[in-house]
Design an enzyme around this catalytic site. Structure first.
Site, PDB file in Angstrom:
ATOM      1  N   GLY A 124      31.426  31.481  43.979  1.00 60.14           N
ATOM      2  CA  GLY A 124      32.881  31.971  44.205  1.00 60.14           C
ATOM      3  C   GLY A 124      33.155  33.061  43.355  1.00 60.14           C
ATOM      4  O   GLY A 124      32.407  33.198  42.453  1.00 60.14           O
ATOM      5  N   HIS A 125      34.132  33.511  43.663  1.00 64.92           N
ATOM      6  CA  HIS A 125      34.582  35.051  42.885  1.00 64.92           C
ATOM      7  C   HIS A 125      35.982  34.767  42.898  1.00 64.92           C
ATOM      8  O   HIS A 125      36.799  33.941  43.309  1.00 64.92           O
ATOM      9  CB  HIS A 125      34.122  36.218  43.503  1.00 64.92           C
ATOM     10  N   ASP A 155      39.452  35.733  36.947  1.00 65.87           N
ATOM     11  CA  ASP A 155      38.502  36.092  35.879  1.00 65.87           C
ATOM     12  C   ASP A 155      38.989  35.933  34.523  1.00 65.87           C
ATOM     13  O   ASP A 155      38.550  35.158  33.811  1.00 65.87           O
ATOM     14  CB  ASP A 155      37.828  37.070  36.397  1.00 65.87           C
TER      15      ASP A 155
END
Length: 374
Positions: A124-125, A155
């Protein structure tokens, strides 16, 4: 090294984005951060996340590489790793390996989904992690798809910042217990926490799930961006009535806007009015209008111009290292200020310095360095 974290020893397993930023911020404030790289490589002056750090290149599939890694971790206060769940265990470097040899170790694990749950093993990001928190659904135009806010929110907000928060909390707890612990840092959890204020608004009935319909998502005419006559943009954010009053006065807008500031039924008409007004002058002209005021109007500038901004210049918010413009260490401390960052180091550049301190012979260091390049 100087700064409030001087003396703190951190091992950072080579990773991407959020973990390296966390390591950089700790190193900026004085921690000794050693990256365990996979192979040797030349220094990259543009890789800002590697500044202020040391590096050893180890092949963790070899016996010498694994012994070196365990020695480093056993001599450290903190380990940072950002692999999928189970990867460190397969390398025989999981937290159970250090319960006896280094019971004070703070073993911080950062992933997008967390160490458990049905998505924990999936890739995933940032954009994916935002998807199940309600955050991405709320960002973007009223008509059209959601818009990812770069990769700042999951992030670096939910990831790096909560990782550092967890590490420092565990360090504080260790003062009393004398023991380390494992920290499960999930970006989805961090973003969920950052969404608290919107959960409050939703519970009160003050938050619409229709994008660009709320006060902070571009729905309010007093909290959005406007284009100027020269094709540039201003950020407008006078939320509080007293600031909105000053904004109206300086912009020479109709006073009745103030009376209906929070009336959503007139927001669309106010949007059109303000869009028309802001297109009458250049960004420089508007900057003069609102200069030194509490109108909460600030020009929007691209990354190429941040070091030219008067406020940034005064605060020395940006520094230049090896011709690479980058943020200065933050936050700032009165007694233990951070030093000037050292340039990014090449992978494996500290092999001899660090490994010799652990008693590895010159021949063993040569073998370790050679294995890392296989």
């Amino acid at each position: 090294m100087s700064g409030p974290l001087k003396g703190l020893k951190v091992i950072e397993m080579l990773g991407l984005g959020p973990a390296p930023l966390a390591g950089q911020l700790l190193a900026d404030l004085g921690a000794e951060v050693i990256i365990i790289d996979r192979k040797s490589d030349n220094a990259d002056s543009t890789d800002i996340h590697r500044r202020n750090k040391k590096s050893v290149a180890l092949n963790l599939k070899t016996s010498l590489g694994k012994i070196a890694a365990k020695n480093l971790i056993n001599a450290s206060d903190v380990l940072i790793e950002g692999f999928r769940p189970g990867v460190m265990e397969k390398l025989q470097l999981g937290p159970d390996e250090f319960k006896i040899s280094n019971p004070r170790l703070i073993y911080s694990r950062m992933t997008g989904w967390g160490q458990s749950g049905p998505l924990s093993g999936m890739a995933g990001h940032d954009i994916n992690y935002l998807s199940i928190t309600g955050a991405l659904h709320a960002i973007g135009p009223k008509e059209g798809p959601p818009v990812p806010p770069l990769n700042l929110a999951a992030d670096y907000g939910g990831g790096s910042m909560f990782l550092i928060f967890g590490i420092l909390s565990a360090l504080y707890e260790r003062i009393n217990s004398g023991l380390g612990q494992v920290i499960d840092v999930a970006m989805v959890d961090g973003v969920a926490s950052m969404m608290s204020v919107f959960h409050s608004a939703y519970a009160r009935g003050d938050f619409s799930e229709k994008r660009a319909s709320n006060m902070l998502d571009g729905g309010a005419p007093f909290y959005r961006c406007y284009e100027t006559s020269d094709g540039k943009y201003l950020s407008v954010g006078p939320i509080e009535p007293k600031f909105f009053r000053e904004f109206i006065k300086l912009a020479n807008l109709p006073k009745d806007l103030y009376e209906k500031q929070y009336s959503k039924e007139v927001w669309q008409n106010q949007h059109k009015l303000l869009e028309k007004e802001f297109r009458k002058r250049t960004i420089s002209e508007w900057s003069e209008v609102f200069k030194n005021s509490d109108s909460c109007v600030i020009p929007i500038i691209p990354i190429s111009e941040v070091s030219l901004n008067e406020h940034n210049i005064e605060r020395k918010s940006y520094i230049n290292i090896d011709n690479v413009l980058q943020p200065a260490p933050s936050p700032r401390f009165s007694r233990t200020p951070a030093g000037v960052p050292k340039p990014p180091i090449g992978a494996g550049e500290s092999n001899e310095e660090i490994l010799s301190a652990f008693g590895f012979s010159e021949k063993e260091i040569q073998i370790i360095s050679s294995e890392a390049n296989d």
